[in-house]
Design an enzyme around this catalytic site. Structure first.
Site, PDB file in Angstrom:
ATOM      1  N   HIS A 259      96.602  93.715 -18.427  1.00 41.54           N
ATOM      2  CA  HIS A 259      96.878  92.557 -19.845  1.00 41.54           C
ATOM      3  C   HIS A 259      95.786  91.617 -19.654  1.00 41.54           C
ATOM      4  O   HIS A 259      95.065  91.531 -18.851  1.00 41.54           O
ATOM      5  CB  HIS A 259      98.143  91.648 -19.139  1.00 41.54           C
ATOM      6  CG  HIS A 259      99.318  92.412 -19.258  1.00 41.54           C
ATOM      7  ND1 HIS A 259     100.493  91.607 -19.544  1.00 41.54           N
ATOM      8  CD2 HIS A 259      99.762  93.770 -19.248  1.00 41.54           C
ATOM      9  CE1 HIS A 259     101.618  92.346 -19.499  1.00 41.54           C
ATOM     10  NE2 HIS A 259     101.210  93.528 -19.478  1.00 41.54           N
TER      11      HIS A 259
ATOM     12  N   LYS B 159     107.109  98.713 -13.627  1.00 40.13           N
ATOM     13  CA  LYS B 159     106.091  99.194 -14.407  1.00 40.13           C
ATOM     14  C   LYS B 159     105.134 100.403 -13.850  1.00 40.13           C
ATOM     15  O   LYS B 159     104.633 100.239 -12.842  1.00 40.13           O
ATOM     16  CB  LYS B 159     105.379  98.374 -15.034  1.00 40.13           C
ATOM     17  CG  LYS B 159     104.037  98.888 -16.074  1.00 40.13           C
ATOM     18  CD  LYS B 159     104.629  99.517 -17.144  1.00 40.13           C
ATOM     19  CE  LYS B 159     105.893  98.876 -17.959  1.00 40.13           C
ATOM     20  NZ  LYS B 159     106.342  99.354 -19.344  1.00 40.13           N
TER      21      LYS B 159
ATOM     22  N   ASN C  95     111.770 102.653 -24.994  1.00 42.78           N
ATOM     23  CA  ASN C  95     111.523 101.708 -25.949  1.00 42.78           C
ATOM     24  C   ASN C  95     110.254 102.261 -26.511  1.00 42.78           C
ATOM     25  O   ASN C  95     109.775 101.529 -27.239  1.00 42.78           O
ATOM     26  CB  ASN C  95     111.336 100.339 -25.230  1.00 42.78           C
ATOM     27  CG  ASN C  95     110.111 100.335 -24.404  1.00 42.78           C
ATOM     28  OD1 ASN C  95     110.516 100.299 -23.014  1.00 42.78           O
ATOM     29  ND2 ASN C  95     108.860  99.970 -24.770  1.00 42.78           N
TER      30      ASN C  95
ATOM     31  N   HIS D 240     114.477  95.425 -24.582  1.00 40.18           N
ATOM     32  CA  HIS D 240     113.123  95.669 -24.045  1.00 40.18           C
ATOM     33  C   HIS D 240     112.589  94.251 -24.054  1.00 40.18           C
ATOM     34  O   HIS D 240     113.039  93.561 -24.967  1.00 40.18           O
ATOM     35  CB  HIS D 240     112.362  96.690 -24.900  1.00 40.18           C
ATOM     36  CG  HIS D 240     110.932  96.440 -24.702  1.00 40.18           C
ATOM     37  ND1 HIS D 240     110.306  95.971 -25.694  1.00 40.18           N
ATOM     38  CD2 HIS D 240     110.003  97.078 -23.933  1.00 40.18           C
ATOM     39  CE1 HIS D 240     109.075  96.189 -25.490  1.00 40.18           C
ATOM     40  NE2 HIS D 240     108.916  96.713 -24.404  1.00 40.18           N
ATOM     41  N   SER D 241     111.293  94.199 -23.237  1.00 43.29           N
ATOM     42  CA  SER D 241     110.403  92.734 -23.580  1.00 43.29           C
ATOM     43  C   SER D 241     109.103  93.153 -23.390  1.00 43.29           C
ATOM     44  O   SER D 241     108.692  94.046 -22.769  1.00 43.29           O
ATOM     45  CB  SER D 241     110.986  91.836 -22.247  1.00 43.29           C
ATOM     46  OG  SER D 241     109.891  91.220 -21.909  1.00 43.29           O
TER      47      SER D 241
ATOM     48  N   ASP E  77     109.153 102.823 -15.113  1.00 47.29           N
ATOM     49  CA  ASP E  77     108.768 103.258 -16.547  1.00 47.29           C
ATOM     50  C   ASP E  77     107.233 103.040 -16.738  1.00 47.29           C
ATOM     51  O   ASP E  77     106.682 102.353 -16.636  1.00 47.29           O
ATOM     52  CB  ASP E  77     109.218 101.638 -17.187  1.00 47.29           C
ATOM     53  CG  ASP E  77     108.727 101.732 -18.987  1.00 47.29           C
ATOM     54  OD1 ASP E  77     108.185 102.938 -19.257  1.00 47.29           O
ATOM     55  OD2 ASP E  77     108.539 100.793 -19.384  1.00 47.29           O
ATOM     56  N   PRO E  78     106.911 104.477 -16.692  1.00 45.67           N
ATOM     57  CA  PRO E  78     105.438 104.823 -16.848  1.00 45.67           C
ATOM     58  C   PRO E  78     104.892 104.829 -18.216  1.00 45.67           C
ATOM     59  O   PRO E  78     103.674 105.225 -18.546  1.00 45.67           O
ATOM     60  CB  PRO E  78     105.206 106.075 -16.070  1.00 45.67           C
ATOM     61  CG  PRO E  78     106.682 106.848 -16.410  1.00 45.67           C
ATOM     62  CD  PRO E  78     107.448 105.940 -16.677  1.00 45.67           C
TER      63      PRO E  78
HETATM   64  O1  LIG Z   1     109.046  98.618 -21.335  1.00 42.26           O
HETATM   65  C1  LIG Z   1     107.948  98.558 -21.785  1.00 42.26           C
HETATM   66  O2  LIG Z   1     107.599  99.743 -22.085  1.00 42.26           O
HETATM   67  C2  LIG Z   1     107.042  97.470 -21.994  1.00 42.26           C
HETATM   68  O3  LIG Z   1     107.510  96.412 -21.689  1.00 42.26           O
HETATM   69  C3  LIG Z   1     105.766  97.488 -22.611  1.00 42.26           C
HETATM   70  C4  LIG Z   1     104.886  96.378 -22.342  1.00 42.26           C
HETATM   71  O4  LIG Z   1     103.856  96.303 -23.286  1.00 42.26           O
HETATM   72  C5  LIG Z   1     104.561  96.622 -20.758  1.00 42.26           C
HETATM   73  O5  LIG Z   1     104.138  97.807 -20.428  1.00 42.26           O
HETATM   74  C6  LIG Z   1     103.338  95.767 -20.441  1.00 42.26           C
HETATM   75  O6  LIG Z   1     103.409  94.286 -20.647  1.00 42.26           O
HETATM   76  O7  LIG Z   1     102.445  95.902 -19.755  1.00 42.26           O
HETATM   77 MG   LIG Z   2     109.522 100.632 -21.422  1.00 46.07          MG
END
Ligand SMILES: O=C([O-])C(=O)C[C@H](O)[C@@H](O)C(=O)[O-]
Ligand SMILES: [Mg+2]
Length: 422
Positions: free
Chosen positions: A25, A191, A267, A318-319, A219-220
């Site tokens: 990020h 993540k 998502n 999702h966020s 969630d990869p």
């Molecule tokens: O569930 C997801 O795929 C996310 O929240 C996508 C996001 O962009 C997440 O991967 C992130 O913020 O690094």
């Molecule tokens: Mg996701």
């Protein structure tokens, strides 16, 4: 109830050095705050992605809304189609947000205006947004702890927090314990797509040991091949509540889904109505994580939930990095969905800045669904102005979210990995 003014305020919000398949990020992430003011002086708030493409589409829509009634919620998408232009570029976020079309970008803009109109309408008639959506079916909405592999600091400098690095199972468990201590979360999403899959499997196993019986997700973001996805699914069968976007297309998700009992969530491969028929016909996904921004707002979220219910597909939320306005909006719409069986995602606990006067507080990992008129949040104008000044001062580097560019501050040769990465 006539709209007198629409204010658009792009902001840059401090973010943490959280890792994902694309990179890390940025120190500051763009968001767009929309404020609709009626002739009676009532304000309504909305929020969406803030990358340049969204801002460019929001400007003509804001101009067109002046003089129209706040009740014209159903007309917003058609209006946007006429005035916003057909560009799909400038959507930011790399490959993390699924398909990139002009229509989806427009709907992400429409969502902020829809929420702002509903907020203004609710404040005018004295009803909470959930009541305008047909009423809540629950008084609290559960959220899950969103865990990330992360560095202690941003490689090129930026805001500093006290979380430290988390790059192994012990670090992830420590992070989870802090989320539980501070917010009471009872489910966890990790993540993935950052480390080789075996190390992420080890982190999930460590979470299962530390929090027996708690729902766990991994969630990869589509980083794995079908074979790797199936291997991980075998290793984590009985441990995972669901596996989220293990691989990156509907076709590959369908192949994984056909060969495992572990439910698949997405998502990424279902983020628009147009993607539903194929994905549902192929049984590629068991749960759709709605993001009311992608889908065009809170009423479209309800439509999506109804379609999912019809097909026996679960729904949750999702966020992406978001502020308190969108968290309030998510909570209102989530409260109205009868079939919400999974706790919602939120990045909110990672954020140290907000534009609302009172931060949302999680109790037992849940938010209470408020009954105050509108969204129930008020704008902190000084905070908004400060975050806007940061956006104005930026030379353009951070105005589109680009996690790969942020990664190059640490690794100059970094490029977004070709998928599948593993
Ligand atoms: O569930 C997801 O795929 C996310 O929240 C996508 C996001 O962009 C997440 O991967 C992130 O913020 O690094
Ligand atoms: Mg996701």
């Amino acid at each position: 109830m006539t709209i007198a003014e629409v204010r658009l305020t792009p902001v840059l919000v401090a973010d943490a050095p959280l890792l994902n398949v694309q990179g890390v990020h940025q120190p500051y992430t763009p968001r767009l705050v929309v404020e609709v003011v009626t002739e009676d002086g009532v304000s309504g708030l909305g929020e969406t992605y803030g990358d340049r493409g969204y801002l460019a589409a929001a400007r003509p829509l804001a101009r067109t809304l002046r003089g129209r009634p706040v009740t014209e919620v159903n007309g917003l998408a058609g209006l946007a189609e006429r005035v916003c232009g057909g560009a799909a570029d400038g959507a930011g976020g790399g490959g993390l947000r699924g398909v990139r079309t002009a229509g989806k970008l427009r709907l992400s803009v429409v969502s902020a205006f829809e929420v702002a109109l509903l907020d203004a309408l609710g404040r005018t008639v004295g009803l909470p947004v959930h009541a305008l959506l047909g009423g809540k079916v629950r008084d609290t909405v559960d959220y899950s702890a969103y865990l990330f592999h992360r560095w202690a600091g941003h490689p090129g400098g930026g805001p500093v927090d006290d979380w430290g690095a988390a790059l192994d199972p012990a670090g992830i468990v420590a992070q989870a314990r802090r989320f539980v201590r501070d917010h009471g979360f009872t489910s966890f999403k990790l993540k993935g797509g950052v480390l080789p899959p075996d190390r992420e499997v080890a982190a999930v196993r460590a979470l299962a040991e530390a929090f027996p019986g708690s729902p766990l997700r991994l969630d990869p973001n589509g980083a794995w091949s079908v074979e790797t996805s199936l291997r991980v699914a075998r290793e984590l069968a009985g441990v995972l509540e669901y596996l989220e976007d293990p691989t990156d297309t509907t076709e590959r998700m369908a192949r994984v889904a056909a060969a495992t009992e572990v439910p698949l969530a997405t998502n990424m491969c279902v983020t628009t109505f147009a993607e539903i028929p194929e994905a549902f016909a192929r049984r590629a996904v068991a749960i759709v994580l709605c993001d009311h921004h992608y889908w065009g707002g809170l009423r479209n979220t309800q439509h999506l939930a109804a379609i999912c219910r019809t097909h026996g597909v679960g729904v949750s939320m999702h966020s992406n990095t978001h502020l308190g306005i969108s968290l309030a909006a998510t909570t209102h719409v989530a409260a109205t969905l009868p079939g919400l069986d999974h706790s919602c995602d939120t990045h909110y606990p990672w954020l140290t800045e907000d534009v609302v006067t009172e931060r949302h507080v999680f109790t037992g990992g849940a938010l209470t669904v408020g009954d105050a008129p509108g969204l129930g949040v008020d704008l902190d104008r000084a905070a908004l102005a400060a975050l806007h000044r940061r956006w104005l001062a930026d030379d353009g580097t951070l105005r589109d979210r680009d996690d790969a560019a942020a990664m190059r501050a640490a690794d100059p040769g970094w490029a977004v990995p070709d998928l599948p990465r593993w």
